[in-house]
Design an enzyme around this catalytic site. Structure first.
Site, short mmCIF file in Angstrom:
data_model
loop_
_atom_site.label_atom_id
_atom_site.label_comp_id
_atom_site.label_asym_id
_atom_site.label_seq_id
_atom_site.Cartn_x
_atom_site.Cartn_y
_atom_site.Cartn_z
N LYS A 43 0.84 -1.20 0.00
CA LYS A 43 0.00 0.00 0.00
C LYS A 43 0.89 1.26 0.00
O LYS A 43 2.09 1.17 0.28
CB LYS A 43 -0.93 -0.02 1.22
CG LYS A 43 -0.21 -0.02 2.56
CD LYS A 43 -1.15 -0.37 3.72
CE LYS A 43 -0.43 -0.32 5.05
NZ LYS A 43 -1.29 -0.80 6.15
N ARG A 141 -10.83 -0.53 14.92
CA ARG A 141 -10.56 0.35 13.79
C ARG A 141 -11.37 -0.20 12.62
O ARG A 141 -12.40 0.34 12.27
CB ARG A 141 -9.05 0.36 13.53
CG ARG A 141 -8.59 1.42 12.59
CD ARG A 141 -7.09 1.41 12.41
NE ARG A 141 -6.62 0.23 11.71
CZ ARG A 141 -5.38 0.06 11.26
NH1 ARG A 141 -4.48 1.01 11.45
NH2 ARG A 141 -5.03 -1.03 10.63
N TYR A 263 13.91 30.58 10.38
CA TYR A 263 12.66 31.26 10.67
C TYR A 263 12.40 31.38 12.17
O TYR A 263 12.66 30.44 12.93
CB TYR A 263 11.48 30.50 10.06
CG TYR A 263 11.33 30.66 8.56
CD1 TYR A 263 11.40 31.90 7.95
CD2 TYR A 263 11.07 29.54 7.77
CE1 TYR A 263 11.23 32.03 6.57
CE2 TYR A 263 10.89 29.66 6.40
CZ TYR A 263 10.97 30.91 5.80
OH TYR A 263 10.81 31.03 4.46
N MET A 316 10.32 24.69 4.25
CA MET A 316 9.73 23.86 3.19
C MET A 316 10.78 23.15 2.35
O MET A 316 10.65 21.98 2.01
CB MET A 316 8.83 24.71 2.28
CG MET A 316 8.06 23.87 1.27
SD MET A 316 7.15 24.83 0.09
CE MET A 316 5.95 25.66 1.13
C1 LIG Z 1 -0.51 -1.71 6.90
C2 LIG Z 1 -1.05 -3.01 7.37
C3 LIG Z 1 -0.20 -4.12 7.47
C4 LIG Z 1 1.30 -4.02 7.32
O1 LIG Z 1 1.81 -3.44 8.49
P1 LIG Z 1 3.38 -3.28 8.75
O2 LIG Z 1 3.47 -2.87 10.16
O3 LIG Z 1 3.86 -2.26 7.79
O4 LIG Z 1 4.01 -4.61 8.49
C5 LIG Z 1 -0.78 -5.34 7.77
N1 LIG Z 1 -2.10 -5.45 8.01
C6 LIG Z 1 -2.94 -4.40 7.97
C7 LIG Z 1 -4.39 -4.59 8.26
C8 LIG Z 1 -2.44 -3.14 7.66
O5 LIG Z 1 -3.26 -2.08 7.63
#
Ligand SMILES: *Cc1c(COP(=O)(O)O)cnc(C)c1O
Length: 381
Positions: A43, A141, A263, A316
């Site tokens: 992802k 979640r 800044y 930035m």
């Molecule tokens: C992102 C995610 C993972 C992978 O998690 P990592 O900690 O990056 O290995 C696995 N399962 C779910 C449901 C996730 O959202």
């Protein structure tokens, strides 16, 4: 090592991604969890590393299952991996049925409502559809609460048209192996499994797979560890760094006692200091929270294996780093390369210094930096 001779003169920064290490990390994690299998979570553009390069590398080394968050990510993954299983963690967004079936992606269904919609669509088109089920065991979640699982088991018809490939859950505190929540989530999961189709199970992400065999199920789902991240402070995953990031020094200046830097003048030199201005800012993934006012410790960069602290505000496009105390400060000049992530500064170091985690550093890598990929020729099955 990044070969700086090959970088265009115009590049302010360079991100080097070692695809050979990505593939060997997947192999090592896979060996560590045998006989369970290892998927790859790709992802967020393969955690910022570039999914167009990461998926082919993972396929070449034998990975057959991929997890993405979104349907758009699943489309990209499908184009790269025509034969693989592609699981969509977002599940079924209302009205997204055809988008999923067009690419033969497997939605990870997290509620009775999603299962009802997916099952109704299967009936409508007169076909069986693939699905994975996500059961909530305490993260609150995504995932079906226990009452949804019971309703599903009692429904009789909801499962008729679904080919369920996987039942999964996700752990809240797997980065701490001592946390009692791990075992309690596992117990909730094991208690609900008899109500669900008997298929492969999956509980562990990068941190969870370090908790031992009872957490492996039949499929583990690492993301961060594949890209060289250490998700679990106390248990080092058998992986090596994949990502190295460097940015150019644009200017070096000597700052006199009493002068301020950056800044809002948050840093004031209390003795003469030498400051290098580096071409990386918050638009390049250096969090603004890595800023350091006088007396504070913030982020850092490294030259030749030695650390130099960020002083003043991260802006930035730029950071200012104090190179006064480097053994070879004179070697840092206009055009020098500062390590932001690499052998001296790990993803975890960079995250901790900014009050965040390596995951956020990785997924915020600069779109403005030049990218190089290496190691594809070393990938073995
Ligand atoms: C992102 C995610 C993972 C992978 O998690 P990592 O900690 O990056 O290995 C696995 N399962 C779910 C449901 C996730 O959202």
């Amino acid at each position: 090592m990044t070969n700086f001779d090959s970088i265009p003169a115009t590049a302010r920064g360079v991100i080097h991604i070692d695809l050979g290490k990505l593939a060997s990390n997947w192999q090592s994690l896979g060996r560590a969890v045998l006989p369970a299998r290892c998927a790859a979570v790709v992802k967020a553009n393969a955690y910022g590393t570039g999914v167009n390069r990461a998926i082919p590398a993972l396929l070449k080394t034998g990975c057959q299952s991929f997890f993405v968050a979104t349907i758009d990510e699943a489309k990209t993954a499908r184009a790269l991996a025509p034969e693989s299983a592609i699981f969509v963690l977002d599940g079924l967004l209302p009205g997204s049925e055809t988008a999923l079936t067009d690419i033969n992606a497997v939605p990870v269904l997290s509620s009775l409502a999603e299962i009802e919609d997916w099952s109704a669509y299967a009936r409508k088109i007169g076909a069986h559809l693939p699905a994975a089920f996500h059961v909530d065991t305490g993260l609150n979640r995504l995932g079906m609460p226990a009452e949804d699982v019971r309703a599903l088991a009692g429904s009789g018809t909801l499962l008729e048209k679904l080919n369920v490939y996987l039942v999964m859950s996700h752990l809240a505190s797997a980065d701490d192996s001592e946390d009692a929540k791990n075992a309690s989530q596992l117990a909730v999961f094991d208690g609900l499994l008899p109500l669900l189709p008997t298929v492969a199970t999956s509980i562990a992400a990068s941190d969870g797979l370090m908790l031992g065999k009872s957490y492996h199920g039949q499929l583990v789902r690492p993301g961060y560890a594949l890209y060289g991240g250490q998700a679990s402070p106390a248990h080092a995953a058998p992986v090596e760094p994949v990502v190295t990031v460097h940015a150019r020094v644009l200017q070096v200046r000597d700052v006199a006692t009493g002068q301020t830097v950056g800044y809002s003048a948050t840093y004031q030199a209390n003795e003469p200091r030498r400051i290098a201005t580096v071409a990386a800012g918050y638009a390049d993934g250096v969090p603004r929270s890595a800023s350091a006012a006088s007396g504070e410790t913030g982020g850092m960069v490294a030259f030749d294996g030695q650390r130099a602290p960020i002083v003043g505000r991260v802006s930035m496009d730029l950071i200012t780093v104090d190179i006064t105390d480097l053994a070879n400060a004179d070697a840092v000049t206009r055009g020098s390369w500062a390590e932001l992530i690499g052998p001296t500064i790990t993803l975890e170091d960079a995250g901790a210094a900014a009050g965040t985690i390596g995951y956020e550093i990785l997924t915020s890598l600069s779109p403005r930096f030049h990218r190089i990929y290496s190691g594809e020729d070393t990938i073995r099955q």
